[in-house]
Scaffold this active site. Structure first.
Site, mmCIF file in Angstrom:
data_model
loop_
_atom_site.group_PDB
_atom_site.id
_atom_site.type_symbol
_atom_site.label_atom_id
_atom_site.label_comp_id
_atom_site.label_asym_id
_atom_site.label_seq_id
_atom_site.Cartn_x
_atom_site.Cartn_y
_atom_site.Cartn_z
ATOM 1 C CB THR C 80 -0.831 -0.094 1.239
ATOM 2 O OG1 THR C 80 -1.777 -1.428 1.091
ATOM 3 C CG2 THR C 80 -1.730 0.989 1.449
ATOM 4 C CG HIS C 89 -3.910 14.114 5.062
ATOM 5 N ND1 HIS C 89 -4.783 14.676 4.145
ATOM 6 C CD2 HIS C 89 -3.431 12.930 4.738
ATOM 7 C CE1 HIS C 89 -4.587 13.732 3.024
ATOM 8 N NE2 HIS C 89 -4.253 12.782 3.618
ATOM 9 C CB CYS C 440 13.095 10.747 -17.859
ATOM 10 S SG CYS C 440 12.656 10.209 -19.419
#
Lengths: 123, 423, 514
Positions: C80, C89, C440
């Site tokens: 996960t 947050h 990149c």
């Protein structure tokens, strides 16, 4: 019995759908669907004796790359392409290799040689 | 090579066919200090992995394999005094044409260039660009990466493959894998027409009984570790897949061959004016970009279908860069070229009326029997145009003798009257 | 590390951990039966190497105890955590009266220090929650008061002028926005790697690529079966994420864990800077909605969706998901286009009943859950680790600080973040840093070699440590080079290098060679 075989012309982007008609004796009666002379020639060649260049790789010992690109010096019968590629898999070249260096002469009796497409330095 | 000079007349970024041809052009124009910087360990660019034949008919007048084409250019360069920095990467180019080059052998070096030619080529579009739904197993790679594995490193991408996209690289890889006894289930193409050359359809697919499914695309990817199967479905005229008619194909490999994108990171750093239709910088008839002394050529400007045209365009860019670096320049362009009916893109973007130019076009859609019209000054019969093949147009000074405007529109329009044998 | 305030919302039952010492047990449950295990009893075995497990393991290795971490994937952070949005947050979004609501603000305040200490990337970019109408404005006011009550600092409501001055690319339709300056972004896998590297340096025994197959009580200990290996321990921490239910079942506890999928879409760097702050829509009672996230690495990510799925291996992205994400993201930031998508992926959140974290001791002595950790789990992870340390101390484990604590290894070099003179210095001492492998993302051989030395064994391990292969060409150029470097370093053939562990082979051998 009349037999019609279809080909796709590779001469230009038009990609004409060619038809070759044969009589019972296997002789070409007519070529249809072409828009130019080159297309007609192509159809006849593809019909009688399709040939291809072979481009593949062979293993190379001690080279800067693991594989060496090779090609046949002339077109070979189309139905021998796979066989030639399989045969070439059993080979191993040793670096350094020069461009154009002969790898196999008269590969599988086709009359075409197999040569290196590039030079390859040793690692 | 161990040391780079502090100053060069012309520095070329990229050592593929474009970069090498540009170097030859620069040398021809009298530049005597020329440097090519390339990130690979050798010159040649992508040609080194394109082991098939079909290159060189226009530029060398004979049919060559990719490595041969590259070798020819390398051998031509070796006849001159030129610096080549392989395994080297241009980190940055300043507005005053100072390049910062990184390489394990020379460290970080700054070189000043009289002129720069950008010849970085292109990269392949990836799965992410078209957002194929499904899981993210291993076994999905671009056709070009698979080509490198097979032709240079000596590994196979898998045992049972599906190919998405009928561009030439996809077709070439279909044959390559078939020759290596990888089972190739088929080539799937979103468009109603193949994107590759007819020659490749015949020699890469028909010869090996590999089916080409037009108006069909991959709509699902399954497999939590390695790819296990893909779902394919036909699409309608708006390219919306009909999922009710989706079928599944067991495979362990999906090669994605869905087009090339000009590699323009450095162009962005330089703030060059870009053309959204080509994905490359806007260039003048000397292949000069919007920055003085910065030229560009090859796939970095627009995607070519033949390397021969890359060479020709890059020779010109290199010559003009060489002239610029040695204090000569050609008269400025005075005519803009505008894309009209059925024209997707045009390179170069401007021309001058005093000399001959080769202009490359791409059409939006296929058209049989058409007129190519250059404003009202010239028209030419075309027999057949397809988006996959570039159209070239030679613009001669005499076309423009009586033209006094500053822009010419190019149109490709249907031709009704019965035509004889065409160009 | 200081012990944080204890959770008020969970009951901590009294429990005693088994004693330290030598285990000499006969394992009756194994196939074949009667296998003997002799060995030093571990103090703690953490099951699961996601960010929660890594944070716990790292916190524990700072004490004089013997700790192991077992992870089923070949590298930590590969479940996960790898698919996480990377948002720390601000602390005001989470419902009050929940465990996660209590831990989010505490966690938020710990990340800056953690990042400084361990040297991973952390950028406090703040967030903006957008209201398009009066009803949504009311919701923003509610969220603001929740945040203020929780102690979240700096919350401020902005009107349209302020919004457009600060974030000119946010929709002109926005009526108001709640600014949370304490929100930040990290690179979640970088955090996992930094945590675990520090833990390993301080004595953690790390077992990767091996799932736990059983847990059996043996006297006052628990024996954790990892394949053929048996690890006796005084305490098990279940941080097994999606599979925490399976681990619970091994000791006879039922804890349903469901998977809620989130699809994320990564956009080309061309859009870098389109927003500076993380942009939230006004939340609904069921969802935080689709966000526009300027990631730590300078790309823009849009997502995530939220959809319960049955299959815990279902990491597929969907056409419907993509359509939803881009529609909602464009509503917030109209300049976002799906044409800029360079990659997509999905992650699965571990969802426990009541949608809350399950943290605490259980009726099985020594078995502690750190489960059901979904959003804002990354933010809360350091606070969860504190909780677990406190619980273990309660259980009787003597937590005296380790005297010879190793200072964290320096943060891996990122050439793309260096100035030219810094790079020149670095190259002077190691020329591999002048060898660009991934063009990149500007990743050098030096960085990849360092990542391999720190434990990367797979292409994804290299990719998530260094960003090689994460850019717009998605590995088209660097894949073969990274495989070569892995092959050389681990002395295994190229065809044995995998994308992310067993079964994820990349290329196969030519037959004539075998």
């Amino acid at each position: 019995m009349i037999e019609i075989t279809h080909y796709l012309c590779i001469g230009c982007p038009l990609g004409c759908r060619l038809e070759v008609e044969e009589d019972e004796m296997g002789a070409v009666v007519e070529v249809r669907g072409h828009s130019c002379r080159k297309g007609k020639d192509f159809a006849e060649r593809e019909h009688h004796d399709p040939r291809r260049m072979v481009t593949t790789t062979v293993a190379v010992h001690n080279g800067v790359w693991a594989r060496l690109p090779v090609h046949t010096t002339a077109e070979v019968p189309k139905d021998m392409v796979r066989e030639i590629v399989r045969y070439l898999r059993s080979l191993e070249a040793a670096a350094p290799v020069e461009r154009g260096q002969l790898m196999v002469a008269d590969v599988l009796g086709t009359g075409a040689d197999v040569v290196a497409s590039r030079g390859l330095d040793a690692e | 090579m161990t040391r780079l000079a502090i100053r060069y007349d012309v520095v070329i970024v990229g050592g593929g066919p474009g970069g090498m041809s540009a170097a030859i052009g620069a040398l021809e124009a009298g530049a005597d200090r020329v440097l090519i910087v390339d990130r690979e360990i050798e010159l040649g660019g992508i040609l080194n992995q394109c082991i098939h034949n079909g290159f060189g008919l226009h530029h060398f007048g004979e049919e060559l394999t990719g490595p041969e084409y590259a070798s020819r250019l390398i051998e031509e360069l070796l006849d001159h005094r030129i610096d080549v920095a392989t395994d080297s990467y241009v980190l940055d180019v300043d507005a005053d044409r100072t390049l910062t080059v990184a390489s394990p052998s020379t460290g970080i070096t700054r070189v000043q260039a009289g002129a720069v030619v950008l010849a970085m080529g292109a990269r392949e579009r990836t799965r992410g660009a078209i957002r194929i739904p499904g899981s993210r197993p291993s076994g999905i790679m671009t056709a070009g990466l698979a080509q490198k594995f097979v032709n240079q490193l000596g590994y196979l991408p898998g045992r049972r493959a599906v190919i998405l996209g009928s561009g030439d690289i996809g077709l070439i890889m279909a044959r390559r894998l078939a020759l290596e006894d990888v089972e190739v289930h088929g080539v799937y193409e979103l468009m109603p027409h193949a994107n590759g050359l007819t020659r490749n359809i015949v020699q890469c697919l028909h010869d090996f009984d590999i089916p080409l499914h037009l108006s069909t695309t991959v709509v699902g990817i399954e497999g939590s570790r390695r790819l296990e199967r893909v779902a394919v479905a036909p699409v309608d005229e708006n390219f919306e897949p009909d999922l009710a008619r989706a079928t599944e194909i067991e495979c362990d490999t999906l090669l994605v061959s869905i087009g090339l994108i000009p590699e323009n990171e450095l162009s962005a750093k330089l703030g060059l004016r870009m053309d959204p239709t080509t994905g490359g910088p806007v260039v003048s008839s000397t292949m000069e970009t919007s920055r003085d002394g910065v030229f560009a050529a090859g796939n970095v400007v627009h995607i070519h279908d033949l390397v021969d045209f890359v060479s020709q365009e890059a020779l010109l860019a290199g010559r003009c860069a060489g002239e610029f670096a040695t204090g000569r320049s050609r008269p400025a362009d005075n005519i803009r070229l505008l894309a009209g009916a059925n024209v997707a893109s045009i390179v170069p973007h401007t021309i001058s009326s005093d000399r001959e130019h080769v202009v490359y076009l791409r059409v939006r859609r296929s058209m049989e029997k058409s007129w190519l019209r250059l404003g009202e000054v010239y028209e030419k019969r075309l027999r057949y145009v397809v988006p996959a093949e570039m159209v070239s147009l030679k613009v001669r000074p005499r076309f423009l003798e009586n033209f006094h405007g500053d822009a010419l529109k190019i149109d490709i329009v249907p031709r009704e009257e019965p035509g004889g044998d065409d160009e | 590390m200081s012990r944080g305030s204890r959770l008020s919302t969970i009951e901590v039952g009294g429990f005693r951990l088994g004693r330290a010492g030598i285990a000499n047990v006969t394992c009756a449950t194994c196939a074949g039966g009667g296998e003997r295990y002799v060995g030093v009893v571990k103090d703690v075995v953490v099951i699961g190497g996601g960010v929660v497990g890594c944070a716990i393991a790292r916190a524990l290795t700072h004490y004089r105890i013997d700790v192991a971490l077992v992870e089923r994937e070949v590298e930590v952070g590969f479940g996960t955590s790898k698919a996480n949005s990377g948002i720390i947050h601000a602390g005001h979004h989470t419902t009050p009266g929940t465990v996660k609501g209590e831990l989010v603000w505490r966690g938020n305040q710990m990340w800056q220090d953690l990042a400084n200490e361990l040297g991973f990337g952390f950028f406090q970019n703040g967030d903006l929650t957008i209201a398009f109408d009066e009803d949504e404005l009311l919701t923003l006011e509610t969220i603001e008061s929740i945040g203020k009550e929780r102690g979240v600092t700096g919350l401020e409501l902005w009107g349209p002028d302020r919004i457009h001055r600060e974030e000119p690319n946010v929709s002109k339709e926005a009526l108001a926005a709640l600014h949370g300056p304490t929100a930040a972004v990290v690179n979640p896998y970088e955090a996992c790697f930094a945590l675990i590297d520090d833990a390993v340096d301080n004595g953690l025994q790390l077992l990767v690529g091996r799932p736990v197959t059983a847990i059996t009580p043996e006297g006052s200990h628990l024996v954790v079966h990892v394949g053929d290996e048996h690890i006796a321990t005084r305490c098990v921490i279940n941080a097994a994420g999606l599979y925490a239910d399976r681990v619970c079942r091994m000791v006879g506890i039922e804890l349903p864990i469901r998977a809620r999928k989130g699809e994320e879409y990564l956009l080309d760097k061309r859009l870098s800077g389109i927003v500076r702050r993380t942009i939230f829509p006004c939340p609904t009672p069921t969802s935080k909605g689709i966000l526009v996230i300027p990631t730590y690495d300078g790309t823009i990510m849009v997502g995530p969706t939220a959809e319960l799925v049955d299959d815990k291996e279902d990491l597929s992205t969907t056409s419907a998901g993509a359509a939803h994400v881009f529609e909602m993201a464009q509503r917030l930031v109209p300049g976002i286009s799906e044409r800029d998508c360079i990659a997509e992926f999905a992650g699965l959140r571990a969802v426990a009943p009541d949608d809350d974290f399950v943290i605490g001791a259980t009726r099985v002595p020594g078995f502690i859950n750190a489960a059901g950790v979904q959003s804002p789990g990354l933010t809360a992870a350091p606070a969860i680790a504190e909780e677990i340390v406190a619980l273990i101390a309660d259980g009787g484990l003597d937590l005296s600080p380790k005297p010879d604590l190793k200072s964290p290894a320096p943060r891996p070099v990122r050439v793309s973040e260096l100035g030219l003179s810094e790079l020149e210095q670095l190259v002077f001492s190691d020329n591999r840093y002048a060898h660009i492998v991934c063009r990149c993302e500007m990743v050098t051989e030096g960085e990849i070699a360092d990542a391999i030395e720190r434990g990367a064994r797979t292409l994804d391990g290299v990719k998530f440590r260094t960003r090689a292969g994460m850019g717009r060409c998605q590995g088209g150029f660097c894949t073969s080079r990274c495989m070569q470097l892995l092959s050389d370093a681990h002395d295994v053939p190229i065809h044995d290098i995998t994308k992310r562990g067993p079964g994820t082979w990349v290329v196969c051998e030519r037959e004539e060679r075998t």
